[in-house]
Scaffold this motif. Sequence first.
Motif, short mmCIF file in Angstrom:
data_model
loop_
_atom_site.label_atom_id
_atom_site.label_comp_id
_atom_site.label_asym_id
_atom_site.label_seq_id
_atom_site.Cartn_x
_atom_site.Cartn_y
_atom_site.Cartn_z
N TYR A 180 -37.20 -52.64 -60.43
CA TYR A 180 -36.04 -52.79 -59.56
C TYR A 180 -36.06 -51.25 -58.50
CZ TYR A 180 -32.83 -49.67 -61.92
OH TYR A 180 -32.07 -48.73 -62.70
N LEU A 181 -36.54 -50.19 -59.03
CA LEU A 181 -36.54 -48.95 -58.06
C LEU A 181 -37.45 -49.27 -56.75
CD1 LEU A 181 -37.06 -46.23 -60.82
CD2 LEU A 181 -35.11 -47.19 -59.78
N HIS A 182 -38.22 -50.30 -56.75
CA HIS A 182 -39.10 -50.52 -55.45
C HIS A 182 -37.98 -51.15 -54.40
CE1 HIS A 182 -43.11 -49.26 -56.99
NE2 HIS A 182 -42.86 -49.94 -57.79
N LEU A 183 -37.10 -51.93 -54.92
CA LEU A 183 -36.30 -52.91 -54.18
C LEU A 183 -35.24 -51.82 -53.57
CD1 LEU A 183 -35.57 -55.49 -53.21
CD2 LEU A 183 -34.23 -55.68 -55.01
N ILE A 184 -34.73 -50.79 -54.60
CA ILE A 184 -33.67 -50.22 -53.88
C ILE A 184 -34.39 -49.32 -52.75
CG2 ILE A 184 -32.62 -47.90 -54.55
CD1 ILE A 184 -31.76 -49.02 -57.16
N GLN A 185 -35.64 -48.89 -52.89
CA GLN A 185 -36.42 -48.17 -51.72
C GLN A 185 -36.20 -48.70 -50.46
OE1 GLN A 185 -37.17 -44.87 -51.78
NE2 GLN A 185 -36.20 -44.88 -54.07
N ARG A 186 -36.42 -50.24 -50.44
CA ARG A 186 -36.30 -51.20 -49.41
C ARG A 186 -34.93 -51.03 -48.36
NH1 ARG A 186 -39.41 -56.69 -51.49
NH2 ARG A 186 -41.10 -55.40 -52.53
N GLY A 187 -33.86 -50.57 -49.09
CA GLY A 187 -32.49 -50.55 -48.44
C GLY A 187 -31.76 -51.50 -48.61
N PRO A 188 -30.38 -51.58 -48.01
CA PRO A 188 -29.21 -52.11 -48.50
C PRO A 188 -29.47 -53.62 -48.11
CG PRO A 188 -28.40 -50.10 -47.58
CD PRO A 188 -30.00 -50.20 -47.45
N ALA A 189 -30.43 -53.85 -47.13
CA ALA A 189 -30.24 -55.30 -46.64
C ALA A 189 -30.95 -56.06 -47.89
CB ALA A 189 -31.14 -55.37 -45.28
N HIS A 190 -31.66 -55.48 -48.69
CA HIS A 190 -32.37 -56.34 -49.97
C HIS A 190 -31.54 -56.41 -51.07
CE1 HIS A 190 -36.07 -56.67 -47.24
NE2 HIS A 190 -35.76 -55.49 -46.96
N TRP A 191 -30.48 -55.69 -51.19
CA TRP A 191 -29.72 -55.50 -52.30
C TRP A 191 -28.72 -56.95 -52.28
CZ3 TRP A 191 -27.95 -50.05 -51.40
CH2 TRP A 191 -29.19 -49.08 -51.16
N ASN A 192 -29.32 -58.11 -52.52
CA ASN A 192 -28.64 -59.23 -52.78
C ASN A 192 -29.33 -59.96 -53.80
OD1 ASN A 192 -30.68 -61.33 -51.31
ND2 ASN A 192 -30.42 -59.52 -49.87
N PRO A 193 -28.64 -61.00 -54.47
CA PRO A 193 -28.90 -61.76 -55.39
C PRO A 193 -30.39 -62.46 -55.49
CG PRO A 193 -26.90 -62.13 -55.27
CD PRO A 193 -27.11 -61.40 -54.16
N GLY A 194 -30.80 -62.89 -54.06
CA GLY A 194 -31.84 -63.57 -53.71
C GLY A 194 -33.00 -62.64 -54.21
N ASP A 195 -33.05 -61.45 -53.39
CA ASP A 195 -34.06 -60.35 -53.50
C ASP A 195 -34.11 -59.74 -54.69
OD1 ASP A 195 -34.58 -60.87 -50.60
OD2 ASP A 195 -33.66 -59.37 -49.93
N ILE A 196 -33.11 -59.58 -55.55
CA ILE A 196 -33.32 -59.16 -56.72
C ILE A 196 -33.87 -59.89 -57.90
CG2 ILE A 196 -31.77 -58.38 -58.74
CD1 ILE A 196 -29.81 -57.33 -56.62
N ARG A 197 -33.81 -61.36 -57.35
CA ARG A 197 -34.30 -62.30 -58.66
C ARG A 197 -35.65 -62.20 -58.86
NH1 ARG A 197 -32.73 -65.35 -62.78
NH2 ARG A 197 -34.60 -64.34 -63.64
#
Length: 419
Positions: A180-197
């Motif tokens: 999930y560290l890759h997702l955190i690097q993408r920024g707040p716009a991606h910190w939602n349930p759909g992108d986390i799944r």
Amino acid sequence: MELVIFSALEGLHVRAESLRDLALLTPSRLDQVQRLLHSEQPPDALYLDDSRSLPLPDLWRTTALAQQMGVRVLLNLYGPARSALNDAQSSGMPTLSSGDPEVVVAWLGEQLGLAAQSQGSRLPVVAVGAAKGGIGKTFATCVLAEGLRRRGLRVLVWDSDISNPGLVPAFRVPSSAPSYLHLIQRGPAHWNPGDIRPFIYTPDSTRGGETGWGQIDFLIGSHSVARAEHDVRLPDWQGFFNGVVSAEGYDLVLIDTPPDYLRRPYATHVLQQGGTVILPAPPGARERMGVGHLLDHFREHAPDRLDQCLLLFMEPERGVTSRVSEVASLFARRYPQVQALGTLPRSPRLASMADEHDGYVSMLDLGPHSAFSHATHQITDTLCTRLGLSTRLPMPRLNAWQRWMANVKGDRPLNPVAA
């Protein structure tokens, strides 16, 4: 948006988390605020009030520093510094004079252009914390996750201890699992349930089966990714937290937090957000001192949430003279709001068998009738009751024959210790 709140106004931090797209930093000392303002990436806004009896010269110096760094300042003078309200208004700064946290949060949202988000879909959250490594934090996380799974619950386990991700070897998570560290690097716009799944890993070994058991899924932060992409800043972790606890299809989020609680106060954040914190408590002198330090930290930063801290006592290792009953009494006197979750017996034979197994296998499978398994199910039942979770399966129970057979195999029968 990143907001620093320097306040002792009770309930303000928790209510401020209801604002959408807001990452909070809540330092407890003025020098910490000033370091944040001097950092390479200063916050977007700073909220100051006089609930900490901040001397006026210090307040004005901090305000001037924030403005110098291009940080927006929001002042609330409702106590000792109320006489300076006219001066603050004359300077053109947004000001308020209210000691009601709901009014303050509504004003903050209006000033920052942020709307409140619905809290109805947030999952129950349990953080397992510790003030030092090797205290049994990851072990307790594994045991609780398996106990909840066997009650028919779906558990999302978040390994936020990226410097030493103990859940990876414990559950035999392969290196190919998404981080999930890759997702955190993408920024707040991606910190939602759909992108986390897509970053949630589901191993075959912890899926639900014909038994009706639940499931354990994982959010893993690989230490190799952590080295390559640097650290996770606290505001980023807090923002990502809001997306995780809004995930669908789970009954509970279980977080394995890092032991460096001053730099990464994740367990404190969980408390402030209305969650529960479990602290493994072996009876050794160093271990119980660490637990005490962490409880003192909670008492300073979330004093109204200490009743949501639970101590999970661990039976002492061979040679340790302290007894659980003695340690439990000590904590009860010093921290009366904190409750005991139960006591886990030591079972070195089962632990060794699980470690030596080629793939992941739970100690509850290796010794289903052991004292360890029986205690785990009791602790899980107590936790479910405290959280108000509706389990789909009853607590497993043992008859006298099963206990006797466990004793023959070397897993001694349960001998409860007062806690």
